[in-house]
Design an enzyme around this catalytic site. Structure first.
Site, mmCIF file in Angstrom:
data_model
loop_
_atom_site.group_PDB
_atom_site.id
_atom_site.type_symbol
_atom_site.label_atom_id
_atom_site.label_comp_id
_atom_site.label_asym_id
_atom_site.label_seq_id
_atom_site.Cartn_x
_atom_site.Cartn_y
_atom_site.Cartn_z
ATOM 1 C CG ASN A 87 31.349 54.916 5.292
ATOM 2 O OD1 ASN A 87 31.574 55.677 4.355
ATOM 3 N ND2 ASN A 87 30.650 55.284 6.360
ATOM 4 C CG HIS A 100 26.455 49.639 7.819
ATOM 5 N ND1 HIS A 100 27.557 48.941 8.247
ATOM 6 C CD2 HIS A 100 26.759 50.949 7.969
ATOM 7 C CE1 HIS A 100 28.488 49.800 8.642
ATOM 8 N NE2 HIS A 100 28.027 51.033 8.479
#
Ligand code: AMP
Ligand code: ZN
Length: 114
Positions: A87, A100
């Site tokens: 994201n 991440h």
């Protein structure tokens, strides 16, 4: 960056369930799993988001994918499959601004684009 949650998880200042760690990458269990297997694969270097990557950081992207492959195998979902998600920014609902990759699997999931 000292006020970053994931930096503190990497240095073990904050406890988490780390499943893999080397000099470049840390992998730990998501605290609020969205699937039977939900791991977070993070570079040890603090990079807030893909948009903040610089030339020279490409190796980190490769290391993220290599770690994903490894922990998927170790989690027994190599053949059943898994989804990798990164994201980036507000429209994608990024909540933690330390790059991440989510690894989701261990169950049949709906296609995210319908
Ligand atoms: P994102 O929305 O892509 O930024 O994802 C952030 C993820 O971090 C969410 O799935 C959270 O459940 C997860 N998370 C937040 N705090 C922790 C924590 N202390 N340990 C493990 N995962 C966390
Ligand atoms: Zn960080």
């Amino acid at each position: 960056m000292t006020d970053c949650l994931f930096c503190k998880i990497i240095t073990k200042e904050i406890p988490s369930e780390i499943v893999f760690q080397d000099d470049r990458i840390t992998v730990f269990k998501d605290i609020n799993p969205a699937a039977a297997v939900h791991l977070l694969i993070v570079p040890n270097k603090h990079i807030p988001s893909v948009r903040d990557m610089n030339p020279g950081d490409e190796e980190i992207l490769g290391a993220l994918f290599s770690a994903a492959k490894r922990v998927a195998e170790e989690s027994g979902i190599k053949e059943s499959g898994y989804r990798l998600i990164i994201n980036n920014g507000p429209d994608a609902n990024q909540e933690i601004f330390h790059l991440h990759m989510h690894l989701l699997g261990g169950e049949k999931m709906k296609h995210p684009m319908g």
